[in-house]
Design a protein around this motif. Structure first.
Motif, PDB file in Angstrom:
ATOM      1  N   ALA A 120       0.829  -1.213   0.000  1.00 31.23           N
ATOM      2  CA  ALA A 120       0.000   0.000   0.000  1.00 31.23           C
ATOM      3  C   ALA A 120       0.859   1.257   0.000  1.00 31.23           C
ATOM      4  O   ALA A 120       0.489   2.280  -0.591  1.00 31.23           O
ATOM      5  N   ALA A 121       2.017   1.191   0.645  1.00 36.02           N
ATOM      6  CA  ALA A 121       2.905   2.355   0.724  1.00 36.02           C
ATOM      7  C   ALA A 121       3.522   2.698  -0.624  1.00 36.02           C
ATOM      8  O   ALA A 121       4.057   3.800  -0.795  1.00 36.02           O
ATOM      9  N   GLU A 122       3.458   1.789  -1.582  1.00 35.79           N
ATOM     10  CA  GLU A 122       3.956   2.115  -2.922  1.00 35.79           C
ATOM     11  C   GLU A 122       3.073   3.132  -3.640  1.00 35.79           C
ATOM     12  O   GLU A 122       3.533   3.840  -4.537  1.00 35.79           O
ATOM     13  N   TYR A 123       1.808   3.199  -3.268  1.00 34.23           N
ATOM     14  CA  TYR A 123       0.899   4.088  -3.996  1.00 34.23           C
ATOM     15  C   TYR A 123       1.255   5.564  -3.858  1.00 34.23           C
ATOM     16  O   TYR A 123       1.252   6.299  -4.858  1.00 34.23           O
ATOM     17  N   PRO A 124       1.581   6.067  -2.651  1.00 32.14           N
ATOM     18  CA  PRO A 124       2.064   7.457  -2.584  1.00 32.14           C
ATOM     19  C   PRO A 124       3.344   7.670  -3.390  1.00 32.14           C
ATOM     20  O   PRO A 124       3.558   8.751  -3.949  1.00 32.14           O
ATOM     21  N   ALA A 125       4.198   6.647  -3.459  1.00 31.33           N
ATOM     22  CA  ALA A 125       5.418   6.764  -4.256  1.00 31.33           C
ATOM     23  C   ALA A 125       5.073   6.873  -5.737  1.00 31.33           C
ATOM     24  O   ALA A 125       5.681   7.662  -6.479  1.00 31.33           O
ATOM     25  N   LYS A 126       4.092   6.108  -6.194  1.00 34.23           N
ATOM     26  CA  LYS A 126       3.661   6.205  -7.588  1.00 34.23           C
ATOM     27  C   LYS A 126       3.050   7.571  -7.873  1.00 34.23           C
ATOM     28  O   LYS A 126       3.285   8.163  -8.936  1.00 34.23           O
ATOM     29  N   ALA A 127       2.260   8.074  -6.923  1.00 34.47           N
ATOM     30  CA  ALA A 127       1.662   9.404  -7.094  1.00 34.47           C
ATOM     31  C   ALA A 127       2.746  10.471  -7.216  1.00 34.47           C
ATOM     32  O   ALA A 127       2.629  11.413  -8.018  1.00 34.47           O
ATOM     33  N   ALA A 128       3.804  10.322  -6.434  1.00 35.88           N
ATOM     34  CA  ALA A 128       4.914  11.275  -6.509  1.00 35.88           C
ATOM     35  C   ALA A 128       5.610  11.181  -7.861  1.00 35.88           C
ATOM     36  O   ALA A 128       6.021  12.198  -8.433  1.00 35.88           O
ATOM     37  N   MET A 129       5.759   9.970  -8.385  1.00 33.92           N
ATOM     38  CA  MET A 129       6.357   9.812  -9.705  1.00 33.92           C
ATOM     39  C   MET A 129       5.498  10.507 -10.764  1.00 33.92           C
ATOM     40  O   MET A 129       6.009  11.201 -11.655  1.00 33.92           O
ATOM     41  N   ASP A 130       4.182  10.325 -10.670  1.00 35.41           N
ATOM     42  CA  ASP A 130       3.290  10.986 -11.621  1.00 35.41           C
ATOM     43  C   ASP A 130       3.469  12.497 -11.570  1.00 35.41           C
ATOM     44  O   ASP A 130       3.546  13.164 -12.605  1.00 35.41           O
ATOM     45  N   TYR A 184      11.787   7.072  -4.613  1.00 35.02           N
ATOM     46  CA  TYR A 184      10.633   6.159  -4.587  1.00 35.02           C
ATOM     47  C   TYR A 184      10.634   5.359  -3.286  1.00 35.02           C
ATOM     48  O   TYR A 184       9.631   5.306  -2.562  1.00 35.02           O
ATOM     49  N   LEU A 185      11.783   4.755  -2.974  1.00 39.08           N
ATOM     50  CA  LEU A 185      11.874   3.956  -1.749  1.00 39.08           C
ATOM     51  C   LEU A 185      11.772   4.829  -0.501  1.00 39.08           C
ATOM     52  O   LEU A 185      11.212   4.409   0.510  1.00 39.08           O
ATOM     53  N   GLU A 186      12.291   6.055  -0.559  1.00 41.67           N
ATOM     54  CA  GLU A 186      12.172   6.960   0.576  1.00 41.67           C
ATOM     55  C   GLU A 186      10.717   7.280   0.877  1.00 41.67           C
ATOM     56  O   GLU A 186      10.310   7.363   2.040  1.00 41.67           O
ATOM     57  N   ILE A 187       9.921   7.474  -0.162  1.00 40.93           N
ATOM     58  CA  ILE A 187       8.497   7.765   0.051  1.00 40.93           C
ATOM     59  C   ILE A 187       7.797   6.543   0.643  1.00 40.93           C
ATOM     60  O   ILE A 187       6.923   6.686   1.505  1.00 40.93           O
ATOM     61  N   VAL A 188       8.178   5.362   0.218  1.00 37.74           N
ATOM     62  CA  VAL A 188       7.634   4.150   0.832  1.00 37.74           C
ATOM     63  C   VAL A 188       7.941   4.134   2.331  1.00 37.74           C
ATOM     64  O   VAL A 188       7.063   3.879   3.166  1.00 37.74           O
ATOM     65  N   LEU A 189       9.185   4.442   2.688  1.00 37.35           N
ATOM     66  CA  LEU A 189       9.576   4.451   4.098  1.00 37.35           C
ATOM     67  C   LEU A 189       8.844   5.557   4.860  1.00 37.35           C
ATOM     68  O   LEU A 189       8.428   5.358   6.008  1.00 37.35           O
ATOM     69  N   ASP A 190       8.686   6.728   4.233  1.00 34.92           N
ATOM     70  CA  ASP A 190       7.929   7.813   4.862  1.00 34.92           C
ATOM     71  C   ASP A 190       6.501   7.376   5.149  1.00 34.92           C
ATOM     72  O   ASP A 190       5.977   7.615   6.244  1.00 34.92           O
ATOM     73  N   GLU A 196      11.233   5.503  11.392  1.00 33.67           N
ATOM     74  CA  GLU A 196      11.872   6.591  12.134  1.00 33.67           C
ATOM     75  C   GLU A 196      13.185   7.032  11.482  1.00 33.67           C
ATOM     76  O   GLU A 196      13.918   6.207  10.918  1.00 33.67           O
ATOM     77  N   PRO A 197      13.501   8.325  11.584  1.00 35.59           N
ATOM     78  CA  PRO A 197      14.746   8.842  10.994  1.00 35.59           C
ATOM     79  C   PRO A 197      15.991   8.095  11.470  1.00 35.59           C
ATOM     80  O   PRO A 197      16.925   7.903  10.689  1.00 35.59           O
ATOM     81  N   ARG A 198      16.005   7.682  12.734  1.00 35.34           N
ATOM     82  CA  ARG A 198      17.202   7.021  13.270  1.00 35.34           C
ATOM     83  C   ARG A 198      17.470   5.677  12.603  1.00 35.34           C
ATOM     84  O   ARG A 198      18.591   5.147  12.674  1.00 35.34           O
ATOM     85  N   LEU A 199      16.450   5.108  11.939  1.00 36.66           N
ATOM     86  CA  LEU A 199      16.613   3.814  11.283  1.00 36.66           C
ATOM     87  C   LEU A 199      16.932   3.944   9.801  1.00 36.66           C
ATOM     88  O   LEU A 199      17.312   2.965   9.162  1.00 36.66           O
ATOM     89  N   ARG A 200      16.767   5.154   9.260  1.00 35.87           N
ATOM     90  CA  ARG A 200      16.789   5.322   7.816  1.00 35.87           C
ATOM     91  C   ARG A 200      18.110   4.933   7.173  1.00 35.87           C
ATOM     92  O   ARG A 200      18.127   4.310   6.107  1.00 35.87           O
ATOM     93  N   ALA A 201      19.222   5.322   7.747  1.00 33.87           N
ATOM     94  CA  ALA A 201      20.510   5.047   7.104  1.00 33.87           C
ATOM     95  C   ALA A 201      20.736   3.546   6.962  1.00 33.87           C
ATOM     96  O   ALA A 201      21.119   3.062   5.884  1.00 33.87           O
ATOM     97  N   ALA A 202      20.487   2.806   8.037  1.00 26.96           N
ATOM     98  CA  ALA A 202      20.719   1.366   7.996  1.00 26.96           C
ATOM     99  C   ALA A 202      19.723   0.674   7.070  1.00 26.96           C
ATOM    100  O   ALA A 202      20.101  -0.223   6.293  1.00 26.96           O
ATOM    101  N   VAL A 203      18.459   1.083   7.136  1.00 29.56           N
ATOM    102  CA  VAL A 203      17.441   0.478   6.271  1.00 29.56           C
ATOM    103  C   VAL A 203      17.743   0.785   4.808  1.00 29.56           C
ATOM    104  O   VAL A 203      17.696  -0.095   3.947  1.00 29.56           O
ATOM    105  N   GLY A 204      18.053   2.042   4.525  1.00 33.46           N
ATOM    106  CA  GLY A 204      18.367   2.421   3.150  1.00 33.46           C
ATOM    107  C   GLY A 204      19.547   1.646   2.595  1.00 33.46           C
ATOM    108  O   GLY A 204      19.528   1.191   1.446  1.00 33.46           O
ATOM    109  N   ALA A 205      20.586   1.486   3.407  1.00 31.94           N
ATOM    110  CA  ALA A 205      21.758   0.726   2.961  1.00 31.94           C
ATOM    111  C   ALA A 205      21.396  -0.724   2.681  1.00 31.94           C
ATOM    112  O   ALA A 205      21.865  -1.315   1.698  1.00 31.94           O
ATOM    113  N   ALA A 206      20.546  -1.307   3.535  1.00 29.85           N
ATOM    114  CA  ALA A 206      20.135  -2.700   3.344  1.00 29.85           C
ATOM    115  C   ALA A 206      19.316  -2.859   2.064  1.00 29.85           C
ATOM    116  O   ALA A 206      19.511  -3.819   1.303  1.00 29.85           O
ATOM    117  N   LEU A 207      18.417  -1.921   1.807  1.00 27.56           N
ATOM    118  CA  LEU A 207      17.595  -1.990   0.596  1.00 27.56           C
ATOM    119  C   LEU A 207      18.458  -1.837  -0.664  1.00 27.56           C
ATOM    120  O   LEU A 207      18.278  -2.570  -1.637  1.00 27.56           O
TER     121      LEU A 207
END
Length: 226
Positions: A41-51, A69-75, A80-91
């Motif tokens: 479901a979180a992909e839909y705001p990312a698609k809207a942003a792409m549009d 795209y992936l950042e909007i999914v995470l948003d 949480e911001p404190r998790l973003r660097a590690a999650v982003g690197a893993a993705l």
């Protein structure tokens, strides 16, 4: 529309889908509990942003769009911001190892075979990183396609009509004899129309909002409309 002779497909979230379960597991391992459906479901705001980016003519290219795209999914998931660097690197690491757009639904080969049995020529037009031909081969569906056009390999991206024209020429059909199936309106529907084709939007969760084209929730529904 003239008599339908060909169907062209996007790959990401059309033939191969984001591995929502893996992303949910990854987030859980980093301290953010979620489910595969919530990731979908979180992909839909990312698609809207792409549009919106395409409408504003600031879309960049496929490589530069992937990170936002992936950042909007995470948003949307509230990571949480404190998790973003590690999650982003893993993705990013997992996507480099084996594209996150890698889940092929069990009935996809059957649907493609049924379309070909009706005399339709099939092709692929994907904004990607050069790995599409190998990915379709791994999934056992590459042989269904008369043309596999990967933007990285041909140097032009959707919605530019030239990339659709490459596939149409390879399939030996005119634009009015073909249908395109994809999941992002401004990339897939607008691009296909610019090339003279009709288009269908694939919208699995029925969350895309109002669009002026036909929608399906799964590839199997093509068998009911063509």
């Amino acid at each position: 529309m003239s008599q339908l002779r060909a169907i062209l497909f996007d790959v990401g979230n059309t033939l191969h889908h984001v591995d929502h379960a893996w992303i949910a597991q990854c987030l859980g391992e980093h301290g953010h509990a979620t489910t595969a459906r919530e990731v979908a479901a979180a992909e839909y705001p990312a698609k809207a942003a792409m549009d919106e980016m395409f409408r504003a003519r600031r879309a960049g290219n496929d490589a530069t769009r992937q990170a936002p795209y992936l950042e909007i999914v995470l948003d949307t998931l509230g990571v949480e911001p404190r998790l973003r660097a590690a999650v982003g690197a893993a993705l990013r690491a997992e996507n480099a190892r084996h594209s996150l757009w890698r889940v092929q639904h069990d009935d996809t080969p059957e649907v493609l075979a049924a379309l070909r049995a009706r005399g339709l020529t099939l092709g692929v037009v994907s904004n990607a990183d050069g790995r599409v031909p190998a990915a379709l081969e791994r999934g056992g569906i590459a042989a269904h396609f008369a043309a596999i056009i990967d933007s990285h390999l041909v140097g032009v991206e959707k919605p530019d009509p030239r990339i659709f024209q490459l596939a149409l020429e390879a399939c030996g059909v005119a634009p009015q004899e073909a249908l395109f199936v994809g999941d992002i309106y401004e990339i897939d529907v607008t691009g296909a129309r610019a090339a003279g084709m009709e288009a269908v939007l694939i919208d699995p969760l029925d969350l895309y909002g109002e669009v002026d084209c036909r929608r399906i929730s799964a590839l199997r529904e093509l068998l009911e409309i063509v």
